[in-house]
Write a protein that holds these residues in place. Structure first.
Motif, PDB file in Angstrom:
ATOM      1  N   LEU A  31      -7.597  31.288  34.350  1.00 23.71           N
ATOM      2  CA  LEU A  31      -7.446  29.629  34.168  1.00 23.71           C
ATOM      3  C   LEU A  31      -8.122  29.211  35.493  1.00 23.71           C
ATOM      4  O   LEU A  31      -7.927  29.741  36.694  1.00 23.71           O
ATOM      5  CB  LEU A  31      -6.070  29.325  34.116  1.00 23.71           C
ATOM      6  CG  LEU A  31      -5.435  29.846  32.883  1.00 23.71           C
ATOM      7  CD1 LEU A  31      -3.788  29.147  33.014  1.00 23.71           C
ATOM      8  CD2 LEU A  31      -5.912  29.164  31.485  1.00 23.71           C
ATOM      9  N   ASP A  32      -8.904  27.858  35.184  1.00 26.84           N
ATOM     10  CA  ASP A  32      -9.476  27.387  36.380  1.00 26.84           C
ATOM     11  C   ASP A  32      -8.256  26.372  36.889  1.00 26.84           C
ATOM     12  O   ASP A  32      -7.131  26.217  36.208  1.00 26.84           O
ATOM     13  CB  ASP A  32     -10.652  26.851  36.128  1.00 26.84           C
ATOM     14  CG  ASP A  32     -10.721  25.425  35.141  1.00 26.84           C
ATOM     15  OD1 ASP A  32      -9.493  25.283  34.616  1.00 26.84           O
ATOM     16  OD2 ASP A  32     -11.795  25.155  34.582  1.00 26.84           O
ATOM     17  N   ALA A  33      -8.525  25.405  37.898  1.00 24.66           N
ATOM     18  CA  ALA A  33      -7.544  24.565  38.547  1.00 24.66           C
ATOM     19  C   ALA A  33      -7.262  23.451  37.369  1.00 24.66           C
ATOM     20  O   ALA A  33      -6.223  23.009  37.484  1.00 24.66           O
ATOM     21  CB  ALA A  33      -8.138  24.071  39.725  1.00 24.66           C
ATOM     22  N   ALA A  34      -8.268  22.910  36.986  1.00 25.71           N
ATOM     23  CA  ALA A  34      -7.923  22.030  35.673  1.00 25.71           C
ATOM     24  C   ALA A  34      -6.889  22.277  34.698  1.00 25.71           C
ATOM     25  O   ALA A  34      -6.147  21.594  34.458  1.00 25.71           O
ATOM     26  CB  ALA A  34      -9.141  21.249  35.075  1.00 25.71           C
ATOM     27  N   SER A  35      -7.228  23.567  34.211  1.00 19.11           N
ATOM     28  CA  SER A  35      -6.151  24.329  33.330  1.00 19.11           C
ATOM     29  C   SER A  35      -4.831  24.229  33.771  1.00 19.11           C
ATOM     30  O   SER A  35      -3.836  24.252  33.279  1.00 19.11           O
ATOM     31  CB  SER A  35      -6.747  25.611  32.910  1.00 19.11           C
ATOM     32  OG  SER A  35      -7.968  25.308  32.095  1.00 19.11           O
ATOM     33  N   VAL A  36      -4.696  24.938  34.939  1.00 15.67           N
ATOM     34  CA  VAL A  36      -3.543  24.989  35.639  1.00 15.67           C
ATOM     35  C   VAL A  36      -2.583  23.962  35.633  1.00 15.67           C
ATOM     36  O   VAL A  36      -1.683  23.708  35.268  1.00 15.67           O
ATOM     37  CB  VAL A  36      -3.711  25.701  36.833  1.00 15.67           C
ATOM     38  CG1 VAL A  36      -2.422  25.615  37.610  1.00 15.67           C
ATOM     39  CG2 VAL A  36      -3.929  26.977  36.976  1.00 15.67           C
ATOM     40  N   ALA A  37      -3.284  22.702  36.178  1.00 10.40           N
ATOM     41  CA  ALA A  37      -2.725  21.619  36.308  1.00 10.40           C
ATOM     42  C   ALA A  37      -2.206  20.781  34.848  1.00 10.40           C
ATOM     43  O   ALA A  37      -1.229  20.104  34.856  1.00 10.40           O
ATOM     44  CB  ALA A  37      -3.849  20.288  37.044  1.00 10.40           C
ATOM     45  N   ARG A  38      -3.137  21.102  33.884  1.00  5.23           N
ATOM     46  CA  ARG A  38      -2.758  20.569  32.727  1.00  5.23           C
ATOM     47  C   ARG A  38      -1.555  21.264  32.100  1.00  5.23           C
ATOM     48  O   ARG A  38      -0.570  20.410  31.582  1.00  5.23           O
ATOM     49  CB  ARG A  38      -3.808  20.889  31.625  1.00  5.23           C
ATOM     50  CG  ARG A  38      -3.465  20.474  30.269  1.00  5.23           C
ATOM     51  CD  ARG A  38      -4.779  20.526  29.275  1.00  5.23           C
ATOM     52  NE  ARG A  38      -5.384  21.938  29.126  1.00  5.23           N
ATOM     53  CZ  ARG A  38      -4.891  22.760  28.242  1.00  5.23           C
ATOM     54  NH1 ARG A  38      -3.876  22.218  27.270  1.00  5.23           N
ATOM     55  NH2 ARG A  38      -5.370  23.762  28.059  1.00  5.23           N
ATOM     56  N   TYR A  39      -1.352  22.547  32.272  1.00  7.10           N
ATOM     57  CA  TYR A  39      -0.178  23.288  31.746  1.00  7.10           C
ATOM     58  C   TYR A  39       1.021  22.856  32.910  1.00  7.10           C
ATOM     59  O   TYR A  39       2.098  22.947  32.172  1.00  7.10           O
ATOM     60  CB  TYR A  39      -0.597  24.955  31.999  1.00  7.10           C
ATOM     61  CG  TYR A  39      -1.290  25.497  30.879  1.00  7.10           C
ATOM     62  CD1 TYR A  39      -1.261  24.869  29.581  1.00  7.10           C
ATOM     63  CD2 TYR A  39      -2.385  26.150  31.038  1.00  7.10           C
ATOM     64  CE1 TYR A  39      -1.921  25.181  28.582  1.00  7.10           C
ATOM     65  CE2 TYR A  39      -3.291  26.583  29.950  1.00  7.10           C
ATOM     66  CZ  TYR A  39      -3.010  26.130  28.600  1.00  7.10           C
ATOM     67  OH  TYR A  39      -3.835  26.643  27.708  1.00  7.10           O
ATOM     68  N   ILE A  40       0.985  22.664  33.925  1.00  9.43           N
ATOM     69  CA  ILE A  40       2.095  22.406  34.898  1.00  9.43           C
ATOM     70  C   ILE A  40       2.521  21.082  34.479  1.00  9.43           C
ATOM     71  O   ILE A  40       3.781  20.538  34.545  1.00  9.43           O
ATOM     72  CB  ILE A  40       1.782  22.311  36.463  1.00  9.43           C
ATOM     73  CG1 ILE A  40       1.278  23.659  36.890  1.00  9.43           C
ATOM     74  CG2 ILE A  40       2.750  21.461  37.271  1.00  9.43           C
ATOM     75  CD1 ILE A  40       0.911  23.718  38.382  1.00  9.43           C
ATOM     76  N   ALA A  41       1.791  20.227  34.071  1.00 11.29           N
ATOM     77  CA  ALA A  41       2.185  18.727  33.603  1.00 11.29           C
ATOM     78  C   ALA A  41       2.931  18.906  32.074  1.00 11.29           C
ATOM     79  O   ALA A  41       4.015  17.976  32.172  1.00 11.29           O
ATOM     80  CB  ALA A  41       0.939  17.684  33.363  1.00 11.29           C
ATOM     81  N   ALA A  42       2.504  19.881  31.463  1.00 10.73           N
ATOM     82  CA  ALA A  42       3.263  20.110  30.119  1.00 10.73           C
ATOM     83  C   ALA A  42       4.549  20.500  30.491  1.00 10.73           C
ATOM     84  O   ALA A  42       5.704  20.122  29.737  1.00 10.73           O
ATOM     85  CB  ALA A  42       2.417  21.205  29.189  1.00 10.73           C
ATOM     86  N   VAL A  43       4.730  21.482  31.448  1.00 11.86           N
ATOM     87  CA  VAL A  43       5.865  22.239  31.804  1.00 11.86           C
ATOM     88  C   VAL A  43       6.981  21.022  32.446  1.00 11.86           C
ATOM     89  O   VAL A  43       7.960  20.976  32.237  1.00 11.86           O
ATOM     90  CB  VAL A  43       5.793  23.390  32.594  1.00 11.86           C
ATOM     91  CG1 VAL A  43       7.147  23.784  33.253  1.00 11.86           C
ATOM     92  CG2 VAL A  43       4.930  24.526  32.138  1.00 11.86           C
ATOM     93  N   ASP A  44       6.298  20.196  33.069  1.00 12.75           N
ATOM     94  CA  ASP A  44       7.251  19.349  33.882  1.00 12.75           C
ATOM     95  C   ASP A  44       7.623  18.254  32.910  1.00 12.75           C
ATOM     96  O   ASP A  44       8.802  17.911  32.740  1.00 12.75           O
ATOM     97  CB  ASP A  44       6.572  18.516  35.184  1.00 12.75           C
ATOM     98  CG  ASP A  44       6.150  19.521  36.252  1.00 12.75           C
ATOM     99  OD1 ASP A  44       6.831  20.407  36.337  1.00 12.75           O
ATOM    100  OD2 ASP A  44       5.221  19.003  37.024  1.00 12.75           O
ATOM    101  N   ALA A  45       6.947  17.887  31.918  1.00  3.64           N
ATOM    102  CA  ALA A  45       7.376  16.883  30.919  1.00  3.64           C
ATOM    103  C   ALA A  45       8.438  17.704  30.080  1.00  3.64           C
ATOM    104  O   ALA A  45       9.513  16.770  29.743  1.00  3.64           O
ATOM    105  CB  ALA A  45       6.188  16.440  29.822  1.00  3.64           C
ATOM    106  N   SER A  46       8.288  18.717  29.655  1.00  4.40           N
ATOM    107  CA  SER A  46       9.120  19.485  29.183  1.00  4.40           C
ATOM    108  C   SER A  46      10.672  19.559  29.655  1.00  4.40           C
ATOM    109  O   SER A  46      11.809  19.624  29.399  1.00  4.40           O
ATOM    110  CB  SER A  46       8.704  20.809  28.616  1.00  4.40           C
ATOM    111  OG  SER A  46       9.865  21.758  27.957  1.00  4.40           O
TER     112      SER A  46
END
Length: 289
Positions: A31-46
């Motif tokens: 995963l590149d940095a943008a994908s990592v950030a996208r998934y972290i945002a999803a986790v934080d929202a959950s």
């Protein structure tokens, strides 16, 4: 849905495949940095919708009621699937999808073990831990934050427990006590965000951090190949919850992946007993949310 910022990794080299067979693990960037950030945002929202855990939590994010929609498409990541297919063969089927989450300050310690905890002792076959055994399963940890928690004894999937391991395992093949101490051949696997470790979970390994110095967000996946019979690990997902009504709400590629899982489970109903054993084990080891 395939996102343009997902990093597609080329096929493994013969040397990498040989190293995986011999050592039992392989590390690749997926995963590149943008994908990592996208998934972290999803986790934080959950996480904002769930109570904080006081120990490491294990969120089975494909299951209804526990689903994290912004995270689910990781199971369709092209790089992960390409590497998994290189290791197991074509016909890769998802069979495990958990989110490991722990806040800084949580004490996280597992004993050294092989992943046969769900199997009755009398059913464990020593032939499983040999060069001749065809192990049709691969586990993958994909951290979204720096993760120093996985420890592996390289090559231990190819042999019985050695003298030092036997001394701490005692008369079981499953798990040593948490306070049993270090193993001379144990190696700490420190992963950076977006890296993935693919590993044979018959290696002697553990999840161990002591007290977490920073929060841990790691995606844990498992895959099986339809080319070969299942091992005792196939059957982690609770397929009985994947109703047509639920599947119809999912992204098309995620839905197709789960439908492939359902088809393979239908071919192998004998693994249902291992699913029950696995669920019992994770309830003991994690706070399941």
């Amino acid at each position: 849905m395939t996102h343009a910022n997902e990093m597609v990794t080329t096929a493994l080299t013969p040397a990498e495949r040989a190293a995986f067979r011999e050592q039992g693990y392989l590390i690749r960037k997926v995963l590149d940095a943008a994908s990592v950030a996208r998934y972290i945002a999803a986790v934080d929202a959950s996480r904002r919708e769930r109570a904080d855990a006081q120990r490491m939590s294990n969120l089975q994010f494909l299951q209804p009621g526990k689903d994290v929609r912004g995270l689910q498409d990781i199971i369709c990541n092209e790089a992960i699937l390409a590497i998994g297919s290189d290791l197991l063969g074509e016909g890769l089927v998802i069979d495990g999808a958990s989110l490991f989450y722990g806040e800084a300050g949580i004490d996280y310690r597992q004993g050294w073990h092989r992943d046969v905890m769900q199997v009755p002792d009398e059913q464990i076959d020593q032939a499983w831990f040999s060069d001749s055994y065809h192990f049709n399963y691969v586990q993958v940890n994909v951290p979204l934050t720096r993760d120093p928690c996985l420890w592996i004894v390289p090559g231990s999937h190819r042999r019985p427990l050695n003298a030092q391991e036997r001394a701490i395992f005692g008369d079981t093949e499953k798990m040593a006590p948490v306070d049993a101490g270090e193993l001379n051949e144990g190696r700490q696997i420190v992963l950076q965000p977006g890296e993935a470790v693919f590993y044979n979970n018959y290696t002697v390994h553990r999840g161990y951090a002591g007290v977490l110095g920073e929060r841990r967000i790691t995606i844990h996946l498992g895959f099986h190949s339809t080319l070969h019979p299942p091992t005792c690990h196939f059957g982690v997902l609770d397929h009985t919850q994947f109703t047509s009504d639920y599947l119809d709400t999912l992204d098309a590629k995620v839905r197709a992946a789960l439908q492939a899982h359902l088809a393979e489970r239908a071919r192998h109903p004998e693994v249902d007993v291992y699913h029950a054993y696995h669920q019992q084990f994770i309830r003991q080891e994690f706070k399941t949310t």
